[in-house]
Design an enzyme around this catalytic site. Structure first.
Site, PDB file in Angstrom:
ATOM      1  N   ALA A   1      -3.810   7.610  -4.865  1.00  0.00           N
ATOM      2  CA  ALA A   1      -2.498   7.036  -5.168  1.00  0.00           C
ATOM      3  C   ALA A   1      -2.702   5.539  -5.414  1.00  0.00           C
ATOM      4  O   ALA A   1      -2.752   4.743  -4.461  1.00  0.00           O
ATOM      5  CB  ALA A   1      -1.554   7.267  -4.001  1.00  0.00           C
TER       6      ALA A   1
ATOM      7  N   GLY B   1       0.826  -1.208   0.000  1.00  0.00           N
ATOM      8  CA  GLY B   1       0.000   0.000   0.000  1.00  0.00           C
ATOM      9  C   GLY B   1       0.851   1.244   0.000  1.00  0.00           C
ATOM     10  O   GLY B   1       2.051   1.184  -0.315  1.00  0.00           O
ATOM     11  N   ASN B   2       0.265   2.366   0.301  1.00  0.00           N
ATOM     12  CA  ASN B   2       1.021   3.619   0.386  1.00  0.00           C
ATOM     13  C   ASN B   2       0.431   4.505   1.477  1.00  0.00           C
ATOM     14  O   ASN B   2      -0.547   4.136   2.116  1.00  0.00           O
ATOM     15  CB  ASN B   2       1.055   4.322  -0.974  1.00  0.00           C
ATOM     16  N   LYS B   3       1.053   5.684   1.659  1.00  0.00           N
ATOM     17  CA  LYS B   3       0.701   6.507   2.823  1.00  0.00           C
ATOM     18  C   LYS B   3      -0.482   7.442   2.600  1.00  0.00           C
ATOM     19  O   LYS B   3      -0.795   8.246   3.461  1.00  0.00           O
ATOM     20  CB  LYS B   3       1.907   7.374   3.198  1.00  0.00           C
ATOM     21  N   SER B   4      -1.117   7.391   1.446  1.00  0.00           N
ATOM     22  CA  SER B   4      -2.140   8.393   1.150  1.00  0.00           C
ATOM     23  C   SER B   4      -3.327   8.306   2.123  1.00  0.00           C
ATOM     24  O   SER B   4      -3.887   7.241   2.340  1.00  0.00           O
ATOM     25  CB  SER B   4      -2.626   8.184  -0.279  1.00  0.00           C
TER      26      SER B   4
END
Ligand code: CTP
Length: 445
Positions: free
Chosen positions: A310, A242-245
């Protein structure tokens, strides 16, 4: 108009916006105390004008203590200052919460028998009613007509929430949450402040959003689709890539668009935030493939699409149906990845194929490296993606993610470049919509 001029912007947002908070005589009057606190804590100059009935629920001393100003319901108080005229004329925003059935009726028929109804007749700023009443009263044809009359004159009547009412009743008619009213009214105030009435010509301002109000300023007419958050690609039942968005910027874009009259469809990837008031449609997705499908289905008929989400670019070739275990004799697993579709590139191709008049906006969270600067990488990305605008965030050191503030550079396909001042995500959202609105105007000229 040049890209670097604020669109239609001549009147700045006042430093200390003057808000008249009208309070009707309903039990939800106590919730207006929380709304008042939200306004005063964020630097608004608030004058509370309760009706006589509202003072039976919450006394003048409470309003005076919370606003730091004297409070009156009566046109005969402070006569030399002609308060009933001055209040409405000087206000940047009037918000009535709770707006009872009786107050909506008086406002619709132009009564002026107390300070609040008189101020409503002299107000030239946006006027927002946040109704609260029993379901039967809200649904009565008399109230429906009064709401319709007020909306047709340009006032904003929010939709009441559903839930617990006074006594044991539940249903539609609950005052929207104070935080929701505050977020919505702040957006209306911002959008009204940066535009002058001279920007509102013909149906440009008379447009009605499909969910039912006629905003005072509505430069964002029609359907807009916004993606927000970050996708997640499962590895096994408990882990994901995943990512930090956080989704905050996409949600701010949705809230700002609602306040400017758009019909908003919000596609949220793993966002736990509450849906901003007035968003017509929200779809929740998890993976990039789901985001892709939701976008492709929903962009039909959209005048603008903003890809603030994102999406994760790669997904594991195989998703394990059991948890991947570690152990002394187990080697660390290697993960084969396959590429996900590039949604923005597909949206651009779709637009070209169908010759659509659609504004497409991308976001780029960039860091500089040996191969180029943040803006160098971003320019190349804009060319690669083919969208109209690219909002570039410098995320070196993890800046921006999850924060309430944002700073960005707006790159245009026409070669324009505009640094947006560091600001809240909501202010940045309005600046992005200003640029979209300017593009729409330039294309219809
Ligand atoms: N985007 C998209 N589909 C993807 C990846 C990105 O639609 N699979 C969109 C994002 O929503 C954003 C823009 O493309 O609006 C730029 O995203 P970014 O992650 O910066 O670009 P990538 O193409 O993934 O390039 P890289 O990660 O290699 O910098």
């Amino acid at each position: 108009m040049a890209e670097d001029e604020p669109h239609g912007g001549v009147k700045p947002v006042p430093d200390r916006p003057r808000v008249v908070l009208g309070v009707g005589g309903g039990i939800a009057a106590y919730k207006a105390c929380e709304l008042l606190r939200l306004f005063t804590e964020t630097g608004h100059d608030v004058t509370v004008v309760p009706t006589a009935a509202a003072l039976r629920f919450v006394g003048a001393a409470t309003w005076e203590a919370l606003s730091g100003k004297p409070v009156s319901s009566d046109v005969f108080a402070n006569v030399p200052e002609v308060q009933h005229v001055r209040l409405g004329r000087d206000a940047d925003l009037v918000v009535v919460a709770p707006a009872t059935a009786d107050l909506l009726a008086k406002a619709a028929h132009g009564h002026a028998d107390d300070l609040l109804t008189s101020a409503l007749l002299t107000a030239t700023c946006p006027v927002i009613f946040a109704p609260a009443m029993h379901t039967e009263m809200w649904e009565h044809p008399a109230t429906r007509n009064n709401v319709q009359t007020l909306r047709s004159r340009g006032s904003i009547v929010m939709e009441p929430a559903s839930g617990r009412l006074t006594g044991t009743d539940t249903g539609i008619g609950r005052l929207p949450e104070p935080a929701q009213i505050f977020e919505f009214t702040s957006n209306v105030l911002r959008s009204a402040a940066v535009r002058t009435s001279s920007d509102c010509e013909g149906d440009h301002c008379a447009a009605e959003a499909s969910w039912g109000f006629t905003p005072v300023v509505s430069d964002l007419r029609g359907r807009v689709v916004i993606s927000a958050g970050g996708t997640r690609e499962p590895l096994d039942p408990v882990r994901f890539l995943g990512n930090k968005s956080s989704g905050k910027q996409g949600f701010a874009l949705a809230a700002a668009a609602v306040a400017r009259g758009a019909d908003v469809c919000l596609i949220a990837a793993n966002v736990s935030l509450a849906t901003p008031y007035g968003v017509a449609e929200r779809y929740d997705v998890a993976t990039t493939a789901q985001l892709h499908d939701a976008m492709m289905i929903n962009v039909s008929g959209a005048r603008a699409v903003i890809m603030a989400a994102a999406p994760v670019d790669f997904r594991p070739a195989t998703v394990m149906d059991h948890k991947i275990k570690k152990g002394p004799d187990r080697p660390a697993p290697s993960i084969d990845l396959v590429e996900n579709p590039d949604i923005l590139v597909e949206l651009v191709a779709n637009r070209e194929r169908q010759a659509l008049e659609q504004v497409l906006v991308g976001f780029a969270a960039e860091t500089g490296d040996d191969e180029g600067t943040v803006l160098g990488h971003a320019r190349a990305k804009l060319a690669r993606k083919g969208c109209d605008l690219l909002v570039v965030n410098d995320v070196s050191g993890g800046a921006v993610f999850g924060s309430d503030d944002n700073h960005a550079v707006l790159l245009g396909r026409d070669g324009s470049e505009r640094a947006l001042d560091p600001s809240s995500k909501i202010d940045l959202a309005h600046a992005i919509w200003d640029a979209v609105s300017a593009l729409w105007s330039s294309r219809t000229r």
